[in-house]
Design a protein around this motif. Structure first.
Motif, PDB file in Angstrom:
ATOM      1  N   GLU A  13       0.822  -1.206   0.000  1.00  0.00           N
ATOM      2  CA  GLU A  13       0.000   0.000   0.000  1.00  0.00           C
ATOM      3  C   GLU A  13       0.859   1.259   0.000  1.00  0.00           C
ATOM      4  OE1 GLU A  13      -3.248   2.144   2.928  1.00  0.00           O
ATOM      5  OE2 GLU A  13      -2.787   0.030   3.209  1.00  0.00           O
ATOM      6  N   THR A  63       1.326   5.434   0.393  1.00  0.00           N
ATOM      7  CA  THR A  63       0.784   6.626   1.044  1.00  0.00           C
ATOM      8  C   THR A  63       1.345   7.831   0.310  1.00  0.00           C
ATOM      9  OG1 THR A  63       2.611   6.734   2.622  1.00  0.00           O
ATOM     10  CG2 THR A  63       0.654   5.492   3.293  1.00  0.00           C
ATOM     11  N   THR A 109       1.396  12.299   0.344  1.00  0.00           N
ATOM     12  CA  THR A 109       1.032  13.596   0.910  1.00  0.00           C
ATOM     13  C   THR A 109       1.588  14.691   0.009  1.00  0.00           C
ATOM     14  OG1 THR A 109       3.019  13.615   2.292  1.00  0.00           O
ATOM     15  CG2 THR A 109       1.008  12.770   3.300  1.00  0.00           C
ATOM     16  N   THR A 139      -4.336  10.783  -4.518  1.00  0.00           N
ATOM     17  CA  THR A 139      -4.554   9.365  -4.239  1.00  0.00           C
ATOM     18  C   THR A 139      -3.341   8.577  -4.703  1.00  0.00           C
ATOM     19  OG1 THR A 139      -5.638   8.961  -6.371  1.00  0.00           O
ATOM     20  CG2 THR A 139      -7.069   9.557  -4.503  1.00  0.00           C
ATOM     21  N   VAL A 156       5.881  10.228  -1.197  1.00  0.00           N
ATOM     22  CA  VAL A 156       5.241   8.914  -1.259  1.00  0.00           C
ATOM     23  C   VAL A 156       6.010   7.929  -0.388  1.00  0.00           C
ATOM     24  CG1 VAL A 156       6.476   8.292  -3.364  1.00  0.00           C
ATOM     25  CG2 VAL A 156       4.351   7.142  -2.822  1.00  0.00           C
ATOM     26  N   SER A 200       5.478   3.674   1.521  1.00  0.00           N
ATOM     27  CA  SER A 200       4.787   2.391   1.429  1.00  0.00           C
ATOM     28  C   SER A 200       4.720   1.764   2.811  1.00  0.00           C
ATOM     29  CB  SER A 200       5.535   1.457   0.480  1.00  0.00           C
ATOM     30  OG  SER A 200       4.879   0.200   0.397  1.00  0.00           O
ATOM     31  N   LEU A 201       3.584   1.177   3.097  1.00  0.00           N
ATOM     32  CA  LEU A 201       3.381   0.521   4.383  1.00  0.00           C
ATOM     33  C   LEU A 201       3.875  -0.896   4.354  1.00  0.00           C
ATOM     34  CD1 LEU A 201      -0.200   1.814   5.102  1.00  0.00           C
ATOM     35  CD2 LEU A 201       1.950   2.770   5.891  1.00  0.00           C
TER      36      LEU A 201
END
Length: 152
Positions: free
Chosen positions: A85, A87, A89, A105, A149, A151-152
């Motif tokens: 996933e 992320t 901002t 998004t 960006v 990533s989890l």
């Protein structure tokens, strides 16, 4: 008043066309924004670290949007890894140009990033510039919009 000759009419029309074309170009350049982004993610499953990037086309204006492409670089020469996933901002470089006006998004589908690769597409998204008619958004003219960006 002097009668306009055919030559003067052509010159006047060409001058008006140049004025309109020049004014349109100035308006576009005045609202032109640029941006990009980067980040990194560590894979806790032992797959290594990748460097993430976000890119979108220039020229974002109020009420407009751009497609964002997320890519990854994997410098590890031996091990592939997966990006889960994402992320994202947004920040801007101008005071008064609020990041909340730029919702973003980031969508990925557990993308594989091969060992020793760069520029692997790991997702897409959308960056909007929300048009707020009752709000002065002049501060965003010429702003640099950056997507960070992870990533989890």
């Amino acid at each position: 008043m002097r009668k306009m000759t055919k030559k003067n009419k052509i010159l006047a029309a060409a001058g008006a066309l140049a004025l309109v074309a020049g004014g349109g170009g100035a308006a576009y350049a005045y609202w032109t924004t640029t941006g990009d982004g980067s980040g990194y993610a560590a894979n806790s499953a032992g797959g290594g670290t990748v460097t993430l990037h976000a890119a979108f086309d220039r020229g974002l204006t109020p009420g407009d949007f751009r497609t964002v492409t997320y890519t990854a670089d994997n410098a590890d020469p031996n091990t592939s890894t997966r990006v889960g996933e994402l992320t994202a901002t947004v920040t801007t470089d101008k005071e008064g140009c609020l990041a909340v006006w730029f919702p973003v998004t980031a969508v990925t589908d557990d993308a594989l990033v091969a060992a020793h690769s760069s520029g692997t597409t790991v997702g897409t998204g959308r960056l909007d510039f929300t048009d707020l008619p009752d709000t002065d958004q002049e501060a965003c003219k010429g702003a640099i919009v950056t997507i960070t960006v992870g990533s989890l």
